[in-house]
Design a protein around this motif. Structure first.
Motif, PDB file in Angstrom:
ATOM      1  N   VAL A   1       1.207   1.854 -11.826  1.00 35.38           N
ATOM      2  CA  VAL A   1      -0.199   1.546 -11.551  1.00 35.38           C
ATOM      3  C   VAL A   1      -1.065   1.920 -12.755  1.00 35.38           C
ATOM      4  O   VAL A   1      -1.974   1.167 -13.131  1.00 35.38           O
ATOM      5  CB  VAL A   1      -0.675   2.266 -10.266  1.00 35.38           C
ATOM      6  CG1 VAL A   1      -2.193   2.308 -10.178  1.00 35.38           C
ATOM      7  CG2 VAL A   1      -0.084   1.581  -9.051  1.00 35.38           C
ATOM      8  N   SER A   2      -0.798   3.070 -13.370  1.00 37.17           N
ATOM      9  CA  SER A   2      -1.567   3.476 -14.550  1.00 37.17           C
ATOM     10  C   SER A   2      -1.408   2.475 -15.691  1.00 37.17           C
ATOM     11  O   SER A   2      -2.367   2.187 -16.403  1.00 37.17           O
ATOM     12  CB  SER A   2      -1.138   4.861 -15.031  1.00 37.17           C
ATOM     13  OG  SER A   2      -1.550   5.848 -14.137  1.00 37.17           O
ATOM     14  N   ILE A   3      -0.211   1.943 -15.835  1.00 34.06           N
ATOM     15  CA  ILE A   3       0.010   0.923 -16.870  1.00 34.06           C
ATOM     16  C   ILE A   3      -0.820  -0.313 -16.566  1.00 34.06           C
ATOM     17  O   ILE A   3      -1.509  -0.852 -17.443  1.00 34.06           O
ATOM     18  CB  ILE A   3       1.517   0.572 -16.968  1.00 34.06           C
ATOM     19  CG1 ILE A   3       2.305   1.753 -17.514  1.00 34.06           C
ATOM     20  CG2 ILE A   3       1.728  -0.669 -17.850  1.00 34.06           C
ATOM     21  CD1 ILE A   3       3.807   1.603 -17.415  1.00 34.06           C
ATOM     22  N   VAL A   4      -0.785  -0.763 -15.323  1.00 30.81           N
ATOM     23  CA  VAL A   4      -1.558  -1.948 -14.934  1.00 30.81           C
ATOM     24  C   VAL A   4      -3.050  -1.692 -15.125  1.00 30.81           C
ATOM     25  O   VAL A   4      -3.779  -2.553 -15.644  1.00 30.81           O
ATOM     26  CB  VAL A   4      -1.237  -2.369 -13.479  1.00 30.81           C
ATOM     27  CG1 VAL A   4      -2.170  -3.463 -13.008  1.00 30.81           C
ATOM     28  CG2 VAL A   4       0.212  -2.821 -13.368  1.00 30.81           C
ATOM     29  N   GLU A   5      -3.535  -0.521 -14.727  1.00 28.71           N
ATOM     30  CA  GLU A   5      -4.949  -0.186 -14.905  1.00 28.71           C
ATOM     31  C   GLU A   5      -5.345  -0.208 -16.372  1.00 28.71           C
ATOM     32  O   GLU A   5      -6.411  -0.719 -16.734  1.00 28.71           O
ATOM     33  CB  GLU A   5      -5.269   1.191 -14.308  1.00 28.71           C
ATOM     34  CG  GLU A   5      -5.291   1.229 -12.814  1.00 28.71           C
ATOM     35  CD  GLU A   5      -5.507   2.635 -12.264  1.00 28.71           C
ATOM     36  OE1 GLU A   5      -5.458   3.622 -13.041  1.00 28.71           O
ATOM     37  OE2 GLU A   5      -5.728   2.747 -11.045  1.00 28.71           O
ATOM     38  N   ALA A   6      -4.487   0.355 -17.220  1.00 26.78           N
ATOM     39  CA  ALA A   6      -4.779   0.366 -18.656  1.00 26.78           C
ATOM     40  C   ALA A   6      -4.791  -1.059 -19.212  1.00 26.78           C
ATOM     41  O   ALA A   6      -5.656  -1.403 -20.027  1.00 26.78           O
ATOM     42  CB  ALA A   6      -3.747   1.220 -19.399  1.00 26.78           C
TER      43      ALA A   6
ATOM     44  N   THR B   1      -6.189  -2.507 -22.851  1.00 31.97           N
ATOM     45  CA  THR B   1      -5.341  -1.675 -23.701  1.00 31.97           C
ATOM     46  C   THR B   1      -4.057  -2.429 -24.035  1.00 31.97           C
ATOM     47  O   THR B   1      -3.535  -3.179 -23.211  1.00 31.97           O
ATOM     48  CB  THR B   1      -4.992  -0.363 -22.967  1.00 31.97           C
ATOM     49  OG1 THR B   1      -6.185   0.251 -22.523  1.00 31.97           O
ATOM     50  CG2 THR B   1      -4.234   0.588 -23.845  1.00 31.97           C
ATOM     51  N   SER B   2      -3.526  -2.216 -25.214  1.00 36.93           N
ATOM     52  CA  SER B   2      -2.251  -2.849 -25.572  1.00 36.93           C
ATOM     53  C   SER B   2      -1.122  -2.204 -24.766  1.00 36.93           C
ATOM     54  O   SER B   2      -1.251  -1.077 -24.285  1.00 36.93           O
ATOM     55  CB  SER B   2      -1.979  -2.707 -27.069  1.00 36.93           C
ATOM     56  OG  SER B   2      -1.697  -1.359 -27.383  1.00 36.93           O
ATOM     57  N   LEU B   3      -0.011  -2.910 -24.647  1.00 37.58           N
ATOM     58  CA  LEU B   3       1.098  -2.425 -23.820  1.00 37.58           C
ATOM     59  C   LEU B   3       1.636  -1.090 -24.304  1.00 37.58           C
ATOM     60  O   LEU B   3       1.872  -0.182 -23.501  1.00 37.58           O
ATOM     61  CB  LEU B   3       2.223  -3.470 -23.761  1.00 37.58           C
ATOM     62  CG  LEU B   3       3.440  -3.081 -22.917  1.00 37.58           C
ATOM     63  CD1 LEU B   3       3.026  -2.809 -21.468  1.00 37.58           C
ATOM     64  CD2 LEU B   3       4.504  -4.138 -22.980  1.00 37.58           C
ATOM     65  N   ASN B   4       1.840  -0.934 -25.617  1.00 36.53           N
ATOM     66  CA  ASN B   4       2.387   0.331 -26.138  1.00 36.53           C
ATOM     67  C   ASN B   4       1.464   1.501 -25.838  1.00 36.53           C
ATOM     68  O   ASN B   4       1.910   2.577 -25.426  1.00 36.53           O
ATOM     69  CB  ASN B   4       2.636   0.228 -27.647  1.00 36.53           C
ATOM     70  CG  ASN B   4       3.816  -0.656 -27.962  1.00 36.53           C
ATOM     71  OD1 ASN B   4       4.672  -0.876 -27.108  1.00 36.53           O
ATOM     72  ND2 ASN B   4       3.871  -1.173 -29.178  1.00 36.53           N
ATOM     73  N   VAL B   5       0.174   1.305 -26.027  1.00 39.50           N
ATOM     74  CA  VAL B   5      -0.791   2.366 -25.729  1.00 39.50           C
ATOM     75  C   VAL B   5      -0.824   2.641 -24.230  1.00 39.50           C
ATOM     76  O   VAL B   5      -0.903   3.796 -23.794  1.00 39.50           O
ATOM     77  CB  VAL B   5      -2.194   1.985 -26.263  1.00 39.50           C
ATOM     78  CG1 VAL B   5      -3.239   2.993 -25.806  1.00 39.50           C
ATOM     79  CG2 VAL B   5      -2.177   1.882 -27.781  1.00 39.50           C
TER      80      VAL B   5
END
Length: 185
Positions: free
Chosen positions: A129-134, A139-143
């Motif tokens: 979920v944090s990845i999706v929110e970012a 935000t770029s995927l790596n970040v």
């Protein structure tokens, strides 16, 4: 309770659990600084796990979706409330699959294992979920991958409390409900 999903008692218990889950987040939340999102420590996940184990997949999942999703909708997290609701579906699916594999035997050992599984599943879903929110904020995927990982401390604390408190609350609810229902018959 899981065998009578549509009974009046089951429906009332689902609503009651939804309200308790909402209050478990709203009343007792401790904000934690993070790079992504606005995480906080709360007991909503623990109460959702208890609802799933006690009420069964459908009603427990509905209680969690209404309680946690409702909190998000009403408290400034509406843009990502769908992710919270999706997390509940994943946790309910995993817990129910494992519990079914245990033949729904609610021994102390099994419920402790299920509490730990609920906590570990929550860590995984919160990371996703944090990845999706970012990614939603550009935000770029790596970040997103790194910042989501660095933002996991609140989730780990919530997961530890879920693993510890789920068995305690499950047996308290189960035994208390048995006493109340026995007296009402």
């Amino acid at each position: 309770m899981r065998t009578r999903e549509n009974s009046l008692v089951s429906i009332i218990m689902t609503g009651l659990f939804a309200a308790i889950i909402y209050l478990g987040v709203w009343v007792l939340r401790i904000p934690v600084p993070a790079l992504v999102g606005r995480p906080f420590i709360h007991f909503g996940n623990t109460l959702t796990a208890v609802a799933i184990l006690y009420l069964g997949y459908r009603n427990g999942m509905l209680a969690g979706i209404i309680g946690l999703g409702g909190f998000d909708l009403l408290n400034g997290y509406a843009a990502t409330s769908w992710l919270t609701m999706l997390e509940v579906v994943v946790v309910a699916s995993v817990l129910t699959a494992v519990y079914k594999g245990m033949h729904y035997q609610d021994s102390k050992k099994n419920i402790i294992i299920l509490g730990i599984i609920a906590g570990v599943t929550k860590i995984f879903t919160a990371y996703c979920v944090s990845i999706v929110e970012a990614l939603m904020v550009g935000t770029s995927l790596n970040v997103a991958l790194v910042s989501s990982f660095v933002s996991l401390p609140a989730t780990v604390i919530n997961s530890i409390s879920t693993a510890i408190c789920t068995p305690i609350l499950y047996f308290a609810v189960r035994d208390g409900a048995r006493r109340v229902l026995r007296k009402s018959v």
